[in-house]
Scaffold this motif. Structure first.
Motif, PDB file in Angstrom:
ATOM      1  N   UNK A  45       1.988  13.349   2.636  1.00  0.00           N
ATOM      2  CA  UNK A  45       3.431  12.477   2.082  1.00  0.00           C
ATOM      3  C   UNK A  45       2.989  12.254   0.325  1.00  0.00           C
ATOM      4  N   UNK A  46       2.529  10.926   1.524  1.00  0.00           N
ATOM      5  CA  UNK A  46       2.778   9.497   0.254  1.00  0.00           C
ATOM      6  C   UNK A  46       1.038   9.608  -0.708  1.00  0.00           C
ATOM      7  N   UNK A  47       0.109  10.207   0.015  1.00  0.00           N
ATOM      8  CA  UNK A  47      -1.055  10.217  -0.535  1.00  0.00           C
ATOM      9  C   UNK A  47      -1.255  11.556  -2.021  1.00  0.00           C
ATOM     10  N   UNK A  48       0.040  12.163  -1.889  1.00  0.00           N
ATOM     11  CA  UNK A  48      -0.070  13.461  -2.974  1.00  0.00           C
ATOM     12  C   UNK A  48       0.483  12.629  -3.873  1.00  0.00           C
ATOM     13  N   UNK A  49       1.176  11.489  -3.642  1.00  0.00           N
ATOM     14  CA  UNK A  49       2.249  10.585  -5.001  1.00  0.00           C
ATOM     15  C   UNK A  49       1.017  10.110  -5.127  1.00  0.00           C
ATOM     16  N   UNK A  50       0.727   9.180  -4.482  1.00  0.00           N
ATOM     17  CA  UNK A  50      -0.429   8.282  -4.687  1.00  0.00           C
ATOM     18  C   UNK A  50      -2.019   8.848  -5.590  1.00  0.00           C
ATOM     19  N   UNK A 110      -7.086  -0.258   7.561  1.00  0.00           N
ATOM     20  CA  UNK A 110      -5.456  -0.334   6.720  1.00  0.00           C
ATOM     21  C   UNK A 110      -6.081   0.012   5.676  1.00  0.00           C
ATOM     22  N   UNK A 111      -5.256   0.468   4.823  1.00  0.00           N
ATOM     23  CA  UNK A 111      -5.575   0.586   2.880  1.00  0.00           C
ATOM     24  C   UNK A 111      -4.135   0.524   2.679  1.00  0.00           C
ATOM     25  N   UNK A 112      -4.006   0.482   0.937  1.00  0.00           N
ATOM     26  CA  UNK A 112      -2.894   0.863   0.569  1.00  0.00           C
ATOM     27  C   UNK A 112      -2.967   1.264  -0.413  1.00  0.00           C
ATOM     28  N   UNK A 113      -1.823   2.123  -0.657  1.00  0.00           N
ATOM     29  CA  UNK A 113      -1.362   3.653  -1.314  1.00  0.00           C
ATOM     30  C   UNK A 113      -0.675   3.145  -2.114  1.00  0.00           C
ATOM     31  N   UNK A 114      -1.077   3.277  -3.742  1.00  0.00           N
ATOM     32  CA  UNK A 114      -0.781   2.990  -3.825  1.00  0.00           C
ATOM     33  C   UNK A 114       0.362   4.155  -5.516  1.00  0.00           C
ATOM     34  N   UNK A 115       1.729   4.010  -5.154  1.00  0.00           N
ATOM     35  CA  UNK A 115       2.462   4.741  -5.948  1.00  0.00           C
ATOM     36  C   UNK A 115       3.401   4.807  -7.074  1.00  0.00           C
ATOM     37  N   UNK A 116       2.797   5.375  -8.774  1.00  0.00           N
ATOM     38  CA  UNK A 116       3.444   4.504  -9.659  1.00  0.00           C
ATOM     39  C   UNK A 116       4.292   5.947  -9.712  1.00  0.00           C
ATOM     40  N   UNK A 117       5.581   4.782  -9.311  1.00  0.00           N
ATOM     41  CA  UNK A 117       6.909   5.203  -9.825  1.00  0.00           C
ATOM     42  C   UNK A 117       7.739   3.680  -9.257  1.00  0.00           C
ATOM     43  N   UNK A 130       3.447   2.496   6.958  1.00  0.00           N
ATOM     44  CA  UNK A 130       3.311   4.227   6.852  1.00  0.00           C
ATOM     45  C   UNK A 130       2.924   4.240   8.213  1.00  0.00           C
ATOM     46  N   UNK A 131       2.861   4.895   9.516  1.00  0.00           N
ATOM     47  CA  UNK A 131       2.406   5.260  10.325  1.00  0.00           C
ATOM     48  C   UNK A 131       0.912   6.065  10.292  1.00  0.00           C
ATOM     49  N   UNK A 132      -0.316   4.992  10.716  1.00  0.00           N
ATOM     50  CA  UNK A 132      -1.413   5.926  10.695  1.00  0.00           C
ATOM     51  C   UNK A 132      -2.210   4.751   9.521  1.00  0.00           C
ATOM     52  N   UNK A 133      -1.705   3.640   9.382  1.00  0.00           N
ATOM     53  CA  UNK A 133      -2.380   2.349   9.135  1.00  0.00           C
ATOM     54  C   UNK A 133      -2.283   2.111   7.343  1.00  0.00           C
ATOM     55  N   UNK A 134      -0.852   2.869   6.752  1.00  0.00           N
ATOM     56  CA  UNK A 134      -1.175   2.633   5.661  1.00  0.00           C
ATOM     57  C   UNK A 134       0.365   1.912   4.666  1.00  0.00           C
ATOM     58  N   UNK A 135      -0.524   1.490   4.193  1.00  0.00           N
ATOM     59  CA  UNK A 135       0.589   0.402   3.432  1.00  0.00           C
ATOM     60  C   UNK A 135       1.016   0.559   1.421  1.00  0.00           C
ATOM     61  N   UNK A 136       2.294   1.391   1.706  1.00  0.00           N
ATOM     62  CA  UNK A 136       2.666   2.123   0.093  1.00  0.00           C
ATOM     63  C   UNK A 136       3.746   0.917  -0.116  1.00  0.00           C
ATOM     64  N   UNK A 137       2.725   0.921  -1.799  1.00  0.00           N
ATOM     65  CA  UNK A 137       3.186  -0.117  -2.677  1.00  0.00           C
ATOM     66  C   UNK A 137       3.417   0.493  -3.787  1.00  0.00           C
ATOM     67  N   UNK A 138       4.878   0.464  -4.016  1.00  0.00           N
ATOM     68  CA  UNK A 138       5.018   1.710  -5.658  1.00  0.00           C
ATOM     69  C   UNK A 138       5.039   0.455  -6.868  1.00  0.00           C
ATOM     70  N   UNK A 139       4.820   0.959  -7.715  1.00  0.00           N
ATOM     71  CA  UNK A 139       4.621   0.603  -9.111  1.00  0.00           C
ATOM     72  C   UNK A 139       5.664  -0.713  -9.036  1.00  0.00           C
ATOM     73  N   UNK A 168       3.638  -8.376   4.871  1.00  0.00           N
ATOM     74  CA  UNK A 168       4.768  -9.134   5.653  1.00  0.00           C
ATOM     75  C   UNK A 168       4.368  -7.480   6.213  1.00  0.00           C
ATOM     76  N   UNK A 169       4.043  -6.848   5.264  1.00  0.00           N
ATOM     77  CA  UNK A 169       3.533  -5.351   6.641  1.00  0.00           C
ATOM     78  C   UNK A 169       2.558  -5.268   7.077  1.00  0.00           C
ATOM     79  N   UNK A 170       1.503  -5.994   7.115  1.00  0.00           N
ATOM     80  CA  UNK A 170       0.891  -5.572   8.160  1.00  0.00           C
ATOM     81  C   UNK A 170       1.588  -6.047   9.321  1.00  0.00           C
ATOM     82  N   UNK A 171       1.892  -7.515   9.239  1.00  0.00           N
ATOM     83  CA  UNK A 171       3.417  -7.976  10.605  1.00  0.00           C
ATOM     84  C   UNK A 171       3.573  -6.322  10.915  1.00  0.00           C
ATOM     85  N   UNK A 172       4.509  -5.940   9.917  1.00  0.00           N
ATOM     86  CA  UNK A 172       5.119  -5.049  11.023  1.00  0.00           C
ATOM     87  C   UNK A 172       4.040  -3.924  11.826  1.00  0.00           C
TER      88      UNK A 172
END
Length: 269
Positions: free
Chosen positions: A62-67, A97-104, A112-121, A139-143
């Motif tokens: 779901x987030x990959x489609x946005x990033x 671990x990886x970052x998905x950058x969402x331009x919103x 997010x479960x699946x080792x993804x950190x979502x960062x919004x614009x 902080x997100x890695x701490x979660x």
């Protein structure tokens, strides 16, 4: 026995009796949900990373489609890789671990479960230094380290499952799974969970730079923007308290506060 004598021996329940019965039923439901929630919370730590990856395969797309692939997302992942070098080996095993950058314009970051950190614009636009951004990523890695992202999702699914059971809604749980990405996005962590994640990020920041400049900058900004409708304010505790706790942690651990590094040009939005 006449109808009149029967009704006199078995009078209809009064409003007070009905309220008592309703209260007992509600207490029973809440008690069941609370007990099951405790069990779920205790079992979360036993979930192997492989199972979490399968859960992530439902949520992350779901987030990959946005990033979209971009220099911004590449740079964010490079910064995350630097933080990962400070993680103990057991927190790196079977992880990607990886970052998905969402331009919103949303001002938020998610683990997010699946080792993804979502960062919004919207969040990135508020960053004024690399150090400040690294604190948020840490902080997100701490979660992830504390499995907070799974606990929030697990409690929500259990709650929906219990409600579906009692009201006879067989599609309730299926709907919860389908909307798992939305559940993750709106998850709230307890103050203790946020404090632990902040202190985890602080340690990563110090390990990466040898000092903790920028550690409180983002939360201090949030404290000044309390009246604004920011997504991160609706899912996180009061930022002023977080700043105070971080400052106490810095003093207690004798961390140095040095110079901040400007953001890489690819992150300037």
């Amino acid at each position: 026995m006449t109808e009149e004598s029967y009704s006199s021996r078995n009078p209809p329940p009064s409003n007070r009796d009905l309220l008592i019965l309703l209260g007992m039923f509600v207490a029973f439901v809440v008690g069941v949900i609370w007990i099951v929630g405790l069990l779920v919370n205790g079992l979360i730590g036993l979930i192997p990373p492989e199972v979490e990856q399968k859960l992530g395969s439902v949520i992350v797309p779901t987030f990959e489609k946005q990033a979209k692939p971009s220099p911004t997302q590449d740079t964010l992942n490079q910064l995350l890789d630097r933080l990962e070098q400070q993680l103990p080996s057991e927190q790196l095993a079977n992880r990607n671990y990886r970052v998905l950058y969402v331009p919103e314009s949303t001002v938020n970051a998610l683990a997010v479960p699946g080792d993804a950190v979502i960062i919004y614009q919207g969040l990135l636009a508020k960053m004024e230094s690399e150090n400040e951004l690294m604190m948020v990523l840490g902080h997100e890695l701490g979660h992830f380290a504390n499995r907070d992202h799974l606990r929030g999702l697990g409690r929500t699914l259990v709650l929906r499952m219990a409600i579906a059971y009692f009201v006879g809604d067989s599609g309730g749980l299926q709907a919860a799974i389908v909307n798992a990405a939305q559940v993750v996005g709106s998850a709230r962590f307890s103050q203790s969970q946020e404090t632990e994640a902040d202190e985890f990020g602080l340690a990563l920041l110090n390990g990466t730079y040898g000092q903790v400049a920028g550690a409180t900058d983002f939360f201090a900004k949030l404290a000044k923007e309390k009246g604004q409708n920011l997504a991160i304010l609706s899912t996180h505790p009061a930022p002023k308290k977080r700043v105070k706790k971080l400052k106490r942690a810095i003093e207690k651990r004798n961390y140095k506060v040095g110079e901040k590094i400007p953001l890489p040009s690819s992150l300037e939005v």
